[in-house]
Motif scaffolding. Structure first.
Motif, mmCIF file in Angstrom:
data_model
loop_
_atom_site.group_PDB
_atom_site.id
_atom_site.type_symbol
_atom_site.label_atom_id
_atom_site.label_comp_id
_atom_site.label_asym_id
_atom_site.label_seq_id
_atom_site.Cartn_x
_atom_site.Cartn_y
_atom_site.Cartn_z
ATOM 1 N N TYR A 20 49.222 24.090 47.699
ATOM 2 C CA TYR A 20 47.698 24.046 46.124
ATOM 3 C C TYR A 20 47.373 25.526 45.625
ATOM 4 C CZ TYR A 20 43.996 26.524 49.195
ATOM 5 O OH TYR A 20 44.021 26.902 50.064
ATOM 6 N N ALA A 21 47.273 25.429 44.121
ATOM 7 C CA ALA A 21 47.162 27.097 43.480
ATOM 8 C C ALA A 21 45.839 27.096 43.608
ATOM 9 C CB ALA A 21 47.012 26.591 42.185
ATOM 10 N N THR A 22 45.959 28.984 43.706
ATOM 11 C CA THR A 22 44.719 29.879 44.075
ATOM 12 C C THR A 22 44.274 30.577 42.445
ATOM 13 O OG1 THR A 22 45.428 31.169 45.398
ATOM 14 C CG2 THR A 22 44.531 29.289 46.673
ATOM 15 N N SER A 23 43.335 31.522 42.414
ATOM 16 C CA SER A 23 43.210 32.311 41.079
ATOM 17 C C SER A 23 42.279 33.135 41.465
ATOM 18 C CB SER A 23 42.257 31.215 40.444
ATOM 19 O OG SER A 23 41.272 30.905 40.783
ATOM 20 N N HIS A 24 41.535 33.181 42.985
ATOM 21 C CA HIS A 24 40.976 34.385 43.267
ATOM 22 C C HIS A 24 41.223 35.003 44.684
ATOM 23 C CE1 HIS A 24 39.206 33.117 39.249
ATOM 24 N NE2 HIS A 24 38.110 34.156 39.194
ATOM 25 N N VAL A 25 41.106 35.555 44.956
ATOM 26 C CA VAL A 25 40.522 36.212 46.413
ATOM 27 C C VAL A 25 39.264 36.990 46.779
ATOM 28 C CG1 VAL A 25 41.974 38.487 45.595
ATOM 29 C CG2 VAL A 25 41.741 37.934 48.661
ATOM 30 N N VAL A 26 38.465 36.838 47.901
ATOM 31 C CA VAL A 26 37.786 37.281 47.999
ATOM 32 C C VAL A 26 37.578 38.488 48.291
ATOM 33 C CG1 VAL A 26 35.640 37.523 49.707
ATOM 34 C CG2 VAL A 26 36.647 35.066 49.040
ATOM 35 N N CYS A 27 36.695 39.732 47.257
ATOM 36 C CA CYS A 27 36.648 41.093 48.054
ATOM 37 C C CYS A 27 35.388 41.841 48.985
ATOM 38 C CB CYS A 27 36.904 41.458 46.844
ATOM 39 S SG CYS A 27 35.869 40.872 45.719
ATOM 40 N N ALA A 28 34.502 40.362 49.427
ATOM 41 C CA ALA A 28 33.688 41.439 50.104
ATOM 42 C C ALA A 28 33.647 41.526 51.566
ATOM 43 C CB ALA A 28 31.862 40.243 49.734
ATOM 44 N N ALA A 29 33.018 41.442 52.178
ATOM 45 C CA ALA A 29 33.237 41.344 53.925
ATOM 46 C C ALA A 29 33.565 40.100 54.168
ATOM 47 C CB ALA A 29 32.182 42.086 54.717
ATOM 48 N N LYS A 30 32.327 39.017 53.746
ATOM 49 C CA LYS A 30 32.204 37.941 54.042
ATOM 50 C C LYS A 30 31.280 37.539 52.360
ATOM 51 C CE LYS A 30 33.592 37.246 58.166
ATOM 52 N NZ LYS A 30 32.389 36.845 59.643
ATOM 53 N N SER A 74 41.920 40.575 57.907
ATOM 54 C CA SER A 74 41.244 39.956 57.041
ATOM 55 C C SER A 74 39.370 40.197 57.503
ATOM 56 C CB SER A 74 40.753 38.172 57.363
ATOM 57 O OG SER A 74 39.737 37.865 58.137
ATOM 58 N N GLY A 75 38.475 39.642 56.648
ATOM 59 C CA GLY A 75 37.371 40.251 56.685
ATOM 60 C C GLY A 75 36.786 40.000 57.944
ATOM 61 N N ASP A 76 37.346 38.457 58.391
ATOM 62 C CA ASP A 76 36.813 38.783 60.628
ATOM 63 C C ASP A 76 37.367 39.709 61.376
ATOM 64 O OD1 ASP A 76 35.586 36.452 59.744
ATOM 65 O OD2 ASP A 76 36.990 34.722 59.732
ATOM 66 N N GLY A 77 38.087 40.646 60.928
ATOM 67 C CA GLY A 77 38.568 41.293 62.055
ATOM 68 C C GLY A 77 40.366 41.940 61.386
#
Length: 265
Positions: free
Chosen positions: A91-101, A174-177
């Motif tokens: 599936y297509a995505t548009s954004h990426v998470v830029c906060a730690a969580k 990732s923000g998980d580690g």
């Protein structure tokens, strides 16, 4: 003739150096899938962790087994096995998470937080709900925690420092580690300049090399044999030790001699 054969052997050995991590057969036709749940990329079904594939990222499967898909991440180039249950239809995505969580909420309000969050690096198909919120699969997240995938104007040091106190995770990015190279990969990728995934390749390929006497500045990278740190300023660095932390550059001596100094483009 002998010289040409020697050169060919040298090229083969160079290819073998990368084979377990960033090489996939040319004859296979990949089946594009998406990662539904963050999962490790393994060098064998029950083997060691090579890297990590994050939710929303594409993954090109070259072969399916009963429990795994073997293929390549087009995001970081890693080749290996991922759990088949972690794969979904592409599936297509548009954004990426830029906060730690990025905490997911049931509605456009901070009052109804759901019991899960998207770690930095996760990709989503986001639809603006208003000036403050975006709708994603499963709920709503603050728009300030999302970055358009085509944004290339950011400061990688900002993303690295947001990850302070995040634990070290083998293969993590990732923000998980994160692992040492994963911290650099994640920060530079969010800033629009994805580097190689692994330490040895980063130390040879990122940006431009710096001589031992060159003054260091914000964003410069210092590589050791098995470690890397990013300069926050001329005296302070951030790196993934037991957790992601900032400390004086002078304290990095414990990692041994400096192997390379690089300035990202």
């Amino acid at each position: 003739m002998l010289d040409s054969r020697i050169d060919a052997v040298r090229r083969d050995l160079a290819d073998i150096r990368l084979a377990d991590r960033v090489f996939a057969p040319h004859y296979a036709v990949p089946a594009r899938r998406s990662i539904g749940t963050a999962t490790a990329i393994l060098d064998a079904p029950d083997g060691k962790i090579v890297s990590q594939a994050l939710a929303g990222e594409p993954f090109d499967v070259l072969e399916f087994t009963s429990a795994h898909g073997w293929g390549r991440s087009p995001i970081d180039g890693s080749v290996g096995f991922v759990l088949r249950d972690a794969l979904t239809d592409a599936y297509a995505t548009s954004h990426v998470v830029c906060a730690a969580k990025a905490v997911v909420h049931a509605d456009r309000s901070l009052d109804r937080a759901l019991p899960y969050a998207l770690p930095m690096g996760s990709r989503v198909a986001a639809v603006p709900a208003n000036d403050e919120w975006a709708e994603v699969d499963g709920g709503y997240v603050l728009r300030s925690m999302l970055l358009p995938l085509d944004d290339e104007t950011s400061d990688p040091v900002v993303y690295a420092t947001l990850l302070q106190r995040v634990p070290v995770l083998p293969g993590g990015r990732s923000g998980d580690g994160v692992d040492a190279a994963g911290l650099i990969f994640l920060a530079l990728s969010l800033a629009g300049s994805p580097p190689p995934r692994f330490l040895d390749l980063q130390a040879e390929a990122i940006g431009t090399p710096l001589a031992a006497g060159d003054p260091l500045r914000r964003g410069d990278l210092i590589y050791f044999n098995d470690h890397v740190a990013m300069l926050v300023d001329s005296d302070t660095a951030i790196h993934a030790d037991d957790v992601v932390r900032c400390e004086p550059v002078a304290a990095l001596d414990r990692f041994g001699p400096i192997r390379a100094r690089r300035r990202p483009a």
